[in-house]
Design a protein around this motif. Structure first.
Motif, mmCIF file in Angstrom:
data_model
loop_
_atom_site.group_PDB
_atom_site.id
_atom_site.type_symbol
_atom_site.label_atom_id
_atom_site.label_comp_id
_atom_site.label_asym_id
_atom_site.label_seq_id
_atom_site.Cartn_x
_atom_site.Cartn_y
_atom_site.Cartn_z
ATOM 1 N N PRO A 1 -9.854 -6.460 3.020
ATOM 2 C CA PRO A 1 -8.590 -6.313 3.743
ATOM 3 C C PRO A 1 -8.453 -7.321 4.883
ATOM 4 C CG PRO A 1 -9.701 -4.203 3.486
ATOM 5 C CD PRO A 1 -10.674 -5.259 3.077
ATOM 6 N N HIS A 2 -7.227 -7.741 5.099
ATOM 7 C CA HIS A 2 -6.939 -8.631 6.216
ATOM 8 C C HIS A 2 -6.895 -7.832 7.508
ATOM 9 C CE1 HIS A 2 -4.746 -11.589 8.676
ATOM 10 N NE2 HIS A 2 -5.283 -12.470 7.861
ATOM 11 N N GLU A 3 -7.170 -8.495 8.619
ATOM 12 C CA GLU A 3 -7.232 -7.823 9.924
ATOM 13 C C GLU A 3 -5.949 -7.062 10.235
ATOM 14 O OE1 GLU A 3 -8.761 -6.658 13.620
ATOM 15 O OE2 GLU A 3 -9.760 -7.599 11.915
ATOM 16 N N ASP A 4 -4.793 -7.644 9.885
ATOM 17 C CA ASP A 4 -3.518 -7.008 10.225
ATOM 18 C C ASP A 4 -3.259 -5.741 9.420
ATOM 19 O OD1 ASP A 4 -3.138 -9.114 11.934
ATOM 20 O OD2 ASP A 4 -1.952 -10.285 10.500
ATOM 21 N N GLY A 5 -3.974 -5.546 8.313
ATOM 22 C CA GLY A 5 -3.676 -4.407 7.457
ATOM 23 C C GLY A 5 -4.684 -3.283 7.512
ATOM 24 N N ILE A 6 -5.595 -3.308 8.492
ATOM 25 C CA ILE A 6 -6.640 -2.286 8.557
ATOM 26 C C ILE A 6 -6.048 -0.889 8.717
ATOM 27 C CG2 ILE A 6 -8.509 -1.394 9.987
ATOM 28 C CD1 ILE A 6 -9.370 -3.569 8.154
ATOM 29 N N GLU A 7 -5.084 -0.732 9.608
ATOM 30 C CA GLU A 7 -4.504 0.594 9.837
ATOM 31 C C GLU A 7 -3.813 1.113 8.583
ATOM 32 O OE1 GLU A 7 -5.068 2.420 12.403
ATOM 33 O OE2 GLU A 7 -6.261 0.822 13.316
ATOM 34 N N ASP A 8 -3.171 0.225 7.834
ATOM 35 C CA ASP A 8 -2.538 0.646 6.575
ATOM 36 C C ASP A 8 -3.582 1.167 5.595
ATOM 37 O OD1 ASP A 8 -0.095 -0.132 7.584
ATOM 38 O OD2 ASP A 8 -0.205 -2.145 6.700
ATOM 39 N N SER B 1 -6.324 5.534 2.672
ATOM 40 C CA SER B 1 -7.546 6.251 2.308
ATOM 41 C C SER B 1 -7.441 7.733 2.642
ATOM 42 C CB SER B 1 -8.742 5.620 3.025
ATOM 43 O OG SER B 1 -9.932 6.306 2.723
ATOM 44 N N LYS B 2 -6.906 8.057 3.807
ATOM 45 C CA LYS B 2 -6.771 9.462 4.197
ATOM 46 C C LYS B 2 -5.808 10.205 3.280
ATOM 47 C CE LYS B 2 -7.844 8.956 9.126
ATOM 48 N NZ LYS B 2 -7.313 9.078 10.509
ATOM 49 N N LYS B 3 -4.731 9.546 2.883
ATOM 50 C CA LYS B 3 -3.733 10.195 2.036
ATOM 51 C C LYS B 3 -4.316 10.556 0.672
ATOM 52 C CE LYS B 3 0.355 8.594 2.381
ATOM 53 N NZ LYS B 3 1.582 7.755 2.273
ATOM 54 N N LEU B 4 -5.156 9.686 0.123
ATOM 55 C CA LEU B 4 -5.722 9.942 -1.199
ATOM 56 C C LEU B 4 -6.911 10.887 -1.155
ATOM 57 C CD1 LEU B 4 -5.624 6.379 -2.780
ATOM 58 C CD2 LEU B 4 -4.060 8.269 -3.180
ATOM 59 N N SER B 5 -7.652 10.885 -0.049
ATOM 60 C CA SER B 5 -8.880 11.676 0.021
ATOM 61 C C SER B 5 -8.619 13.171 -0.023
ATOM 62 C CB SER B 5 -9.656 11.327 1.298
ATOM 63 O OG SER B 5 -10.043 9.974 1.289
ATOM 64 N N GLY B 6 -7.412 13.603 0.311
ATOM 65 C CA GLY B 6 -7.144 15.029 0.304
ATOM 66 C C GLY B 6 -7.152 15.634 -1.081
ATOM 67 N N LEU C 1 0.808 -1.213 0.000
ATOM 68 C CA LEU C 1 0.000 0.000 0.000
ATOM 69 C C LEU C 1 0.844 1.268 0.000
ATOM 70 C CD1 LEU C 1 -3.008 -0.789 2.356
ATOM 71 C CD2 LEU C 1 -3.076 -0.281 -0.076
ATOM 72 N N ASP C 2 1.939 1.284 0.751
ATOM 73 C CA ASP C 2 2.776 2.486 0.784
ATOM 74 C C ASP C 2 3.369 2.770 -0.592
ATOM 75 O OD1 ASP C 2 2.244 2.855 3.452
ATOM 76 O OD2 ASP C 2 4.028 1.772 4.139
ATOM 77 N N GLY C 3 3.833 1.721 -1.262
ATOM 78 C CA GLY C 3 4.372 1.904 -2.606
ATOM 79 C C GLY C 3 3.306 2.366 -3.585
ATOM 80 N N LEU C 4 2.090 1.829 -3.441
ATOM 81 C CA LEU C 4 0.990 2.243 -4.310
ATOM 82 C C LEU C 4 0.642 3.708 -4.085
ATOM 83 C CD1 LEU C 4 -1.289 1.718 -6.300
ATOM 84 C CD2 LEU C 4 -2.643 0.768 -4.416
ATOM 85 N N ALA C 5 0.586 4.131 -2.819
ATOM 86 C CA ALA C 5 0.266 5.530 -2.524
ATOM 87 C C ALA C 5 1.319 6.467 -3.102
ATOM 88 C CB ALA C 5 0.139 5.724 -1.013
ATOM 89 N N SER C 6 2.594 6.094 -2.995
ATOM 90 C CA SER C 6 3.665 6.932 -3.553
ATOM 91 C C SER C 6 3.569 7.008 -5.069
ATOM 92 C CB SER C 6 5.029 6.377 -3.139
ATOM 93 O OG SER C 6 5.173 6.378 -1.734
ATOM 94 N N PHE C 7 3.273 5.879 -5.698
ATOM 95 C CA PHE C 7 3.154 5.861 -7.159
ATOM 96 C C PHE C 7 2.005 6.752 -7.616
ATOM 97 C CE2 PHE C 7 2.015 4.391 -11.311
ATOM 98 C CZ PHE C 7 3.198 3.974 -11.891
ATOM 99 N N LEU C 8 0.863 6.641 -6.943
ATOM 100 C CA LEU C 8 -0.290 7.452 -7.323
ATOM 101 C C LEU C 8 -0.029 8.933 -7.087
ATOM 102 C CD1 LEU C 8 -3.199 5.244 -5.927
ATOM 103 C CD2 LEU C 8 -2.499 5.508 -8.310
ATOM 104 N N GLY C 9 0.702 9.244 -6.008
ATOM 105 C CA GLY C 9 1.012 10.640 -5.732
ATOM 106 C C GLY C 9 1.819 11.290 -6.836
ATOM 107 N N GLY C 10 2.691 10.526 -7.482
ATOM 108 C CA GLY C 10 3.494 11.080 -8.560
ATOM 109 C C GLY C 10 2.846 10.995 -9.924
#
Length: 465
Positions: free
Chosen positions: A346-353, A358-363, A322-331
């Motif tokens: 989503p898996h339980e362990d990845g909810i916070e990610d 979602s917050k990063k893209l919603s802006g 997800l972090d790599g995807l967010a960076s790619f979309l940002g550029g």
């Protein structure tokens, strides 16, 4: 390879049987040796005829095969295919009987085999094939069995005829009336409109006539009812950008009926691309797992180009980064983009990610998260024992169930309780992930296309940018 035909085998058997019947009857008489000799000569002569018939049959060096696919393959769509055979030498020009199989592989359904024809090369035969699975496949060889008119011998051989065939994702039909109805609903729902007056295509409102209005814009019926001139005003719709992201991680390999979640996601993504392109919007596509696999920047393009590009996509054996995807979309994206991400639950362990993503893209964008579930989810909850539900939940990456007392005395009650907790946990997760600006859709294969299209049109026609 030259082999005797069924007709030859029956004739040989008849000759042998005649000899076996005649020999005992003439045993001990001068005719015995004549009968045995005649039987052997007849068998030998007939074998010679079979060999002679087979030698003059064409082989792999006498014919050349070519294949013509008359259309574009899509999943579960039937396309006609023509096989053409041209002679190379004199043996290939004889009038013969042919039985033909085409090596289409396991992912195509063909009901017309074997193909049979009688003729003189060049000749052509046709059949219909249905692609059963998205991907790029090879038609390798054509299997030919040839038989002369007397039909004493057969010759079987293979002709090279390789073609790479792309089977595109299935495109669900889109109802134009449904799109128009969604536009009317969302246009009056109190959301801010992106349209502006001055266009040609879509009706916007009625208003009083103003000097300079074109006469053709006057609504004469409305003017007669009101006693004053009324002008029809049309909207000039602003073009928007749709960017589609398809998750390529290992969870997308889960099957939903006969197709994987990735297949369902690609079909829905191409459907949205077709709707957006028909309205003049720019469309982009990204296939991303642990790294980008396919990237088309937003532009005006035909859906067919995207459909051809995604044919060979297959899920990874890793999780979504997800972090790599967010960076790619940002550029890659500019502001005010409708971003639709197709992924699995989503898996339980990845909810916070997912919440951070979602917050990063919603802006800057209007994200729509499309979460795909296996069709069997609710069936599992309704019909399986509680322990089986937990086991399948872990295996299929469903929402995990909290500890529930095993009501063995009341199996129906235990299943209903499990279903309740499943839906409650699902609602809790989605509320955290979506946030105030991100849309979210959860759907199985049966309801995916309609749910995604409805939510996209809500954003498209009544955007809050």
């Amino acid at each position: 390879m030259i082999i005797p035909s069924k007709r030859s085998i029956w004739i040989q058997a008849s000759l042998a049987l005649s000899g076996l019947v005649a020999a005992p009857l003439t045993f001990g008489t001068p005719l015995f040796s004549i009968v045995v000799l005649a039987a052997l000569v007849a068998e030998g002569a007939f074998l010679g005829l079979i060999l002679l018939d087979g030698v003059f049959l064409p082989g792999p060096k006498s014919l050349v095969a070519s294949r013509s696919i008359q259309g574009r393959f899509q999943e579960n769509r039937t396309v006609p295919i023509e096989l053409k055979f041209d002679p190379i030498d004199a043996r290939g020009k004889r009038r013969l009987r042919y039985t033909i199989y085409d090596d289409t592989g396991p992912y195509f359904r063909v009901a017309d085999f074997p193909l049979q024809c009688t003729g003189r090369a060049p000749y052509a035969v046709s059949y219909r094939a249905t692609g059963m699975r998205r991907g790029i496949f090879s038609f390798a060889e054509v299997y030919v069995t040839v038989q002369s008119v007397p039909g004493l011998a057969l010759r079987r051989f293979r002709l090279p005829c390789k073609d790479d065939v792309s089977v595109h994702s299935e495109l669900p039909p889109v109802n134009g009336e449904f799109i128009a109805a969604q536009k009317r609903i969302h246009s009056v729902s109190g959301w801010q409109r992106r349209a502006a007056p001055g266009g040609e295509r879509e009706f916007y409102r009625m208003r009083d006539y103003q000097p300079g209005d074109e006469p053709r814009r006057i609504d004469w019926k409305a003017s007669a009812r009101s006693g004053k001139l009324i002008t029809r005003e049309y909207e000039k719709e602003q073009k928007q950008t749709l960017f589609l992201v398809v998750d390529m991680s290992r969870w997308m390999a889960l099957r939903s009926g006969q197709r994987s979640l990735l297949d369902e996601a690609l079909s829905a993504a191409l459907m949205l691309a077709g709707v957006a392109s028909s309205r003049g919007d720019s469309v982009g596509l990204l296939a991303y797992g642990s790294e980008p696999h396919l990237f088309y920047p937003p532009a005006r393009r035909e859906t067919a180009a995207l459909s051809a590009a995604v044919c060979a996509l297959m899920p990874e054996d890793r999780s979504l980064h997800l972090d790599g995807l967010a960076s790619f979309l940002g550029g890659a994206l500019r502001n005010e983009t409708i971003l639709v991400l197709f992924t699995s639950v989503p898996h339980e362990d990845g909810i916070e990610d997912w919440v951070r993503f979602s917050k990063k893209l919603s802006g800057s964008h209007r994200p729509l998260l499309v979460l795909l579930e296996n069709d069997e989810t609710m069936e599992i909850l309704k019909e399986s024992p509680l322990e089986e539900v937990r086991r399948l939940s872990r295996r299929n990456n469903l929402f995990p169930l909290p500890d529930i007392p095993d009501l063995t005395a009341d199996r129906v009650g235990a299943q209903q309780l499990a279903t309740f907790h499943y839906l409650k946990e699902k609602e809790r997760r989605l509320r955290f992930i979506a946030g105030p600006r991100a849309g979210i859709v959860t759907a199985t294969r049966k309801g995916l296309n309609l749910s995604v299209l409805s939510e996209y049109l809500k954003i498209r026609f009544a955007s809050t940018f």
